[in-house]
Design an enzyme around this catalytic site. Structure first.
Site, PDB file in Angstrom:
ATOM      1  N   ASP A  79      15.968  67.550 -45.139  1.00 14.87           N
ATOM      2  CA  ASP A  79      17.325  67.364 -45.673  1.00 14.87           C
ATOM      3  C   ASP A  79      17.223  66.854 -47.121  1.00 14.87           C
ATOM      4  O   ASP A  79      16.517  65.869 -47.392  1.00 14.87           O
ATOM      5  CB  ASP A  79      18.032  66.329 -44.784  1.00 14.87           C
ATOM      6  CG  ASP A  79      19.522  66.232 -45.050  1.00 14.87           C
ATOM      7  OD1 ASP A  79      20.116  67.231 -45.504  1.00 14.87           O
ATOM      8  OD2 ASP A  79      20.094  65.151 -44.770  1.00 14.87           O
ATOM      9  N   HIS A  80      17.912  67.519 -48.035  1.00 15.05           N
ATOM     10  CA  HIS A  80      17.970  67.078 -49.446  1.00 15.05           C
ATOM     11  C   HIS A  80      16.607  66.887 -50.111  1.00 15.05           C
ATOM     12  O   HIS A  80      16.364  65.837 -50.733  1.00 15.05           O
ATOM     13  CB  HIS A  80      18.785  65.779 -49.586  1.00 15.05           C
ATOM     14  CG  HIS A  80      20.238  65.942 -49.280  1.00 15.05           C
ATOM     15  ND1 HIS A  80      21.116  66.546 -50.147  1.00 15.05           N
ATOM     16  CD2 HIS A  80      20.962  65.625 -48.173  1.00 15.05           C
ATOM     17  CE1 HIS A  80      22.328  66.568 -49.595  1.00 15.05           C
ATOM     18  NE2 HIS A  80      22.252  66.038 -48.389  1.00 15.05           N
TER      19      HIS A  80
HETATM   20  P1  13P Z   1      27.508  62.457 -43.152  1.00 18.55           P
HETATM   21  O1  13P Z   1      27.205  61.255 -43.993  1.00 18.55           O
HETATM   22  O2  13P Z   1      28.949  62.830 -43.268  1.00 18.55           O
HETATM   23  O3  13P Z   1      27.086  62.295 -41.743  1.00 18.55           O
HETATM   24  O4  13P Z   1      26.683  63.692 -43.776  1.00 18.55           O
HETATM   25  C1  13P Z   1      25.321  63.858 -43.465  1.00 18.55           C
HETATM   26  C2  13P Z   1      24.663  64.872 -44.327  1.00 18.55           C
HETATM   27  O5  13P Z   1      25.289  65.670 -45.015  1.00 18.55           O
HETATM   28  C3  13P Z   1      23.191  64.916 -44.301  1.00 18.55           C
HETATM   29  O6  13P Z   1      22.681  65.823 -45.224  1.00 18.55           O
HETATM   30  O1  G3H Z   2      22.623  63.087 -46.704  1.00 15.34           O
HETATM   31  C1  G3H Z   2      22.047  62.036 -46.422  1.00 15.34           C
HETATM   32  C2  G3H Z   2      21.701  61.741 -45.029  1.00 15.34           C
HETATM   33  O2  G3H Z   2      22.745  61.034 -44.393  1.00 15.34           O
HETATM   34  C3  G3H Z   2      20.407  60.998 -44.971  1.00 15.34           C
HETATM   35  O3  G3H Z   2      20.555  59.705 -45.447  1.00 15.34           O
HETATM   36  O4  G3H Z   2      18.776  59.453 -47.181  1.00 15.34           O
HETATM   37  O5  G3H Z   2      19.776  57.455 -46.020  1.00 15.34           O
HETATM   38  O6  G3H Z   2      18.239  59.003 -44.783  1.00 15.34           O
HETATM   39  P1  G3H Z   2      19.249  58.862 -45.887  1.00 15.34           P
HETATM   40 ZN    ZN Z   3      23.764  66.016 -47.032  1.00 15.94          ZN
END
Ligand code: 13P
Ligand code: G3H
Ligand code: ZN
Length: 309
Positions: free
Chosen positions: A82-83
């Protein structure tokens, strides 16, 4: 069953008018709560790991826990970064067993985002891994920005089409008014469905991703505040908007905050009602059960992917 990519999942989701849930994972209880719900509801699943999660739990622990979930459930599961903010973290996850990575170049210029995303796509595809890109910036209500600046943050559908064509990404996260965290809207919740519709028209059959899609479930915020928490004004995306997006081009809906709230609400309540307890299993067991119930609710009532595995 080995890990799967999201290709087949998204094809079926697009055609079926539903979305696959992408849930953020950080430890064993979260993984077990999510996967138990998905197993019982026979739902396809994306488990996603942020840079922060890798730092907290270590890459190898999360991969091994997800491997255990695969063995335990027999479900089609994709393991997704993620990201990812640069090529190196994406490469590390491709080399380290993930089946999907996100390269988030949204903070860069359009041309630099394309260049970075294409570099990741070339590497990932050569290794059988799929890639999610991002175009547009997710809003944060704390940002002191005026309406025209806010408009500029939304994804431009023509640019989205060009971005997909030039990078070869497998899915694209777009900005239509959602934001990360527990404080998404000051006033009325509003999403730019016209942008989503136009993106869908320009990219027929192409899977779109919605980040920042927690509903910030009021029942958990209430418990948190009842048992000593302080979260006034927490507000998320209404469920009917998510269902509408899932019926359009959105095939992946990201949820993290609602899991955090469910877990924290349970632990706060448990500790307050059992001040004499100190065995972590005693409070983590109901916390894991809460995660399971939230995920079950999302699979059935929000994403529409129950029974689709
Ligand atoms: P929320 O913070 O709305 O749960 O979004 C999570 C997210 O987009 C993780 O990439
Ligand atoms: O988009 C972000 C997700 O909620 C993950 O959050 O970077 O704090 O793990 P984090
Ligand atoms: Zn996100």
């Amino acid at each position: 069953m080995p890990l799967v990519t999201t290709t087949e999942m998204f094809k079926k989701a697009y055609e079926g008018g539903y979305a696959v849930g992408a849930f953020n994972v950080n430890n064993m209880e979260i993984i077990q709560g999510i996967t138990e719900a998905a197993m019982e509801e026979k739902a396809p699943l994306i488990l996603q790991v942020s840079a922060g999660a890798r730092k907290y739990a270590k890459h190898v622990y999360l991969v091994k826990l997800v491997e255990a979930a695969l063995e335990d459930t027999g479900l089609p599961i994709a393991l997704h970064l993620d990201h990812g903010e640069d090529f190196e973290i994406c490469k590390s996850c491709v080399d380290g067993g993930f089946s999907s990575v996100m390269i988030d170049g949204s903070k860069h210029s359009f041309e630099d985002n394309i260049k970075l995303t294409k570099q990741v796509v070339d590497y990932a595809h050569a290794h059988g891994v799929v890639v999610e890109g991002e175009l547009g910036k997710l809003a944060g209500i704390e940002d002191n920005i005026n309406v025209s600046e806010k408009d500029a943050m939304f994804t431009d559908p023509a640019q989205a089409q060009e971005f997909v064509e030039r990078t070869g990404v497998d899915s694209l996260a777009i900005a239509i008014g959602t934001s990360h965290g527990a404080y998404k809207f000051k006033g009325e919740a509003r999403l730019q469905f016209d942008i989503l519709e136009e993106v869908g028209r320009r990219l027929p059959g192409f899977p779109i991703v919605l980040h920042g899609a927690s509903s910030v479930m009021p029942e958990y915020v209430e418990i948190i505040n009842k048992f000593g928490g302080k979260m006034p004004g927490a507000k998320g995306v209404p469920e009917e908007m998510l269902r509408k997006a899932a019926g359009m081009a959105v095939c992946k809906i990201n949820i993290d905050t609602d899991l955090r709230l469910a877990m924290t609400a349970s632990i706060r309540q448990y500790m307050s009602e059992h001040p004499e307890h100190f065995d972590p299993r005693q409070y983590l067991k109901p916390a894991r059960a809460n995660i399971k119930e939230v995920v079950r609710h999302k699979l059935i009532n929000v994403l529409g992917c129950a029974g689709k595995a």
